[in-house]
Motif scaffolding. Structure first.
Motif, short mmCIF file in Angstrom:
data_model
loop_
_atom_site.label_atom_id
_atom_site.label_comp_id
_atom_site.label_asym_id
_atom_site.label_seq_id
_atom_site.Cartn_x
_atom_site.Cartn_y
_atom_site.Cartn_z
N ALA A 1 0.83 -1.20 0.00
CA ALA A 1 0.00 0.00 0.00
C ALA A 1 0.87 1.25 0.00
CB ALA A 1 -0.92 0.00 1.22
N VAL A 2 1.99 1.22 0.68
CA VAL A 2 2.91 2.36 0.70
C VAL A 2 3.50 2.56 -0.68
CG1 VAL A 2 5.08 3.25 1.62
CG2 VAL A 2 3.45 2.15 3.15
N ARG A 3 3.92 1.46 -1.31
CA ARG A 3 4.50 1.57 -2.66
C ARG A 3 3.47 2.09 -3.65
NH1 ARG A 3 6.52 -3.59 -1.07
NH2 ARG A 3 5.17 -4.66 -2.58
N SER A 4 2.22 1.66 -3.50
CA SER A 4 1.16 2.14 -4.39
C SER A 4 0.90 3.63 -4.18
CB SER A 4 -0.12 1.34 -4.13
OG SER A 4 -1.17 1.79 -4.94
N ARG A 5 0.95 4.05 -2.93
CA ARG A 5 0.75 5.48 -2.63
C ARG A 5 1.87 6.32 -3.23
NH1 ARG A 5 1.95 8.48 2.01
NH2 ARG A 5 2.61 6.60 3.16
N ALA A 6 3.10 5.79 -3.18
CA ALA A 6 4.23 6.50 -3.78
C ALA A 6 4.08 6.60 -5.29
CB ALA A 6 5.53 5.79 -3.42
N GLU A 7 3.62 5.53 -5.89
CA GLU A 7 3.41 5.53 -7.35
C GLU A 7 2.37 6.57 -7.75
OE1 GLU A 7 1.51 2.49 -10.65
OE2 GLU A 7 2.77 1.64 -9.06
N ASP A 8 1.28 6.67 -6.96
CA ASP A 8 0.22 7.63 -7.26
C ASP A 8 0.66 9.07 -7.03
OD1 ASP A 8 -1.44 5.52 -7.88
OD2 ASP A 8 -2.44 5.48 -5.92
N ALA A 9 1.68 9.27 -6.19
CA ALA A 9 2.15 10.62 -5.90
C ALA A 9 2.97 11.21 -7.04
CB ALA A 9 2.97 10.62 -4.61
N ILE A 10 3.32 10.37 -8.02
CA ILE A 10 4.11 10.81 -9.17
C ILE A 10 3.18 11.05 -10.35
CG2 ILE A 10 5.94 10.15 -10.79
CD1 ILE A 10 7.08 8.39 -8.49
N ASP A 11 3.33 12.17 -11.02
CA ASP A 11 2.43 12.52 -12.13
C ASP A 11 2.48 11.49 -13.25
OD1 ASP A 11 1.72 14.81 -10.77
OD2 ASP A 11 3.14 16.10 -11.85
N GLN A 12 1.32 11.23 -13.82
CA GLN A 12 1.21 10.27 -14.92
C GLN A 12 2.09 10.68 -16.10
OE1 GLN A 12 -0.46 7.35 -14.94
NE2 GLN A 12 0.38 6.95 -16.99
N VAL A 13 2.25 11.98 -16.32
CA VAL A 13 3.04 12.45 -17.46
C VAL A 13 4.50 12.00 -17.31
CG1 VAL A 13 3.62 14.69 -16.41
CG2 VAL A 13 3.56 14.46 -18.90
N GLU A 14 4.99 11.89 -16.08
CA GLU A 14 6.36 11.44 -15.86
C GLU A 14 6.50 9.95 -16.15
OE1 GLU A 14 8.19 13.04 -12.19
OE2 GLU A 14 6.35 14.22 -12.01
N TRP A 15 5.50 9.17 -15.72
CA TRP A 15 5.53 7.74 -16.03
C TRP A 15 5.49 7.51 -17.53
CZ3 TRP A 15 7.30 5.03 -12.34
CH2 TRP A 15 6.92 5.21 -11.00
N ASP A 16 4.62 8.25 -18.22
CA ASP A 16 4.50 8.10 -19.67
C ASP A 16 5.80 8.46 -20.37
OD1 ASP A 16 1.88 7.33 -19.32
OD2 ASP A 16 1.04 9.31 -19.79
N PHE A 17 6.45 9.52 -19.89
CA PHE A 17 7.71 9.95 -20.49
C PHE A 17 8.78 8.86 -20.34
CE2 PHE A 17 11.89 12.06 -20.13
CZ PHE A 17 11.95 12.65 -21.38
N LEU A 18 8.88 8.28 -19.15
CA LEU A 18 9.86 7.22 -18.93
C LEU A 18 9.59 6.01 -19.81
CD1 LEU A 18 10.70 6.92 -15.11
CD2 LEU A 18 12.22 7.49 -16.99
N GLN A 19 8.35 5.64 -19.92
CA GLN A 19 7.99 4.50 -20.78
C GLN A 19 8.46 4.74 -22.21
OE1 GLN A 19 6.57 1.57 -20.14
NE2 GLN A 19 6.08 1.83 -17.99
N SER A 20 8.35 5.97 -22.67
CA SER A 20 8.74 6.28 -24.05
C SER A 20 10.26 6.26 -24.26
CB SER A 20 8.19 7.66 -24.46
OG SER A 20 8.88 8.70 -23.78
#
Length: 222
Positions: A175-194
């Motif tokens: 649950a802590v790891r999930s909360r940390a993931e949600d605290a990061i903007d989706q745009v940053e995750w998308d950028f890393l994936q690319s």
């Protein structure tokens, strides 16, 4: 600078956190070197020649320096709780899977506070795969960014030493790891994936990091 608060599971972190495993290896190496220098210094001084005594004193100073390093490293690094508390929360993804390790690709602002503006870089770090751990390319690994300099006299605008340290190395609570993931903007995750296809190039670069030009960044990070 974005931070993430959680209760560190200290016994668990000490058993899995590779940053502290690296620190312990450095301490052990420093102590071994100190013992070797001390033995060499004693042998040289016992020879009782002027040149051997002088050389023995020099080697003895080197032994003391190694002992100092062994005790200085933990104070320099800080406690596990301090590292997680003071280090900014950053996104990281699994970008490569190897037989015994995975490569993490992270987006980190490497600018020092005095720089006045952000300076983003793509940074890689190889981490060992623990027994029973299954990870795939693209898996999200919320982390904190370890930022440091090799020398206290470095006045460059960016940090010399930059590395992601997973939140998962500080707690086994999903649950802590999930909360940390949600605290990061989706745009940053998308950028890393690319940028995953660039992982090998970044990993094999001298500093294991590559600067990201401002016009390549997502709108929210410019």
């Amino acid at each position: 600078m974005r931070h993430f608060e959680f209760t560190v599971d200290r016994p668990y972190a000490k058993s899995v956190n590779q940053t502290f495993a690296d620190m312990r290896r450095l301490q052990v190496s420093a102590i071994v070197v100190a013992l070797l220098f001390a033995a060499a210094a004693a042998g040289l001084i016992l020879l009782a020649h002027p040149w051997s005594i002088i050389l023995g004193v020099v080697v003895a100073i080197a032994a003391l320096t190694s002992v100092w390093v062994a005790f200085w490293v933990p104070k320099k690094v800080g406690s596990i709780e301090e590292l997680y508390a003071k280090s900014p929360l950053v996104p990281a993804v699994v970008s490569e899977v190897h037989p015994r390790a995975v490569t993490l690709l992270s987006l980190i602002d490497v600018a020092k506070p005095s720089a006045g503006r952000a300076s983003y870089a793509l940074v890689t770090r190889n981490v060992p795969i623990r027994t029973g751990q299954k990870q795939r390319v693209g898996d999200r690994v919320p982390s904190v960014a370890l930022l440091n300099d090799r020398s206290t006299r470095n006045d460059a605008a960016t940090w010399e030493m930059v590395s992601p340290m997973p939140i998962a190395w500080g707690t086994r609570d999903a649950a802590v790891r999930s909360r940390a993931e949600d605290a990061i903007d989706q745009v940053e995750w998308d950028f890393l994936q690319s940028r995953i296809p660039e992982s090998e190039h970044i990993r094999t670069s001298p500093e294991q990091r590559v600067a990201v030009s401002e016009h390549d960044l997502p709108e929210g990070l410019r």
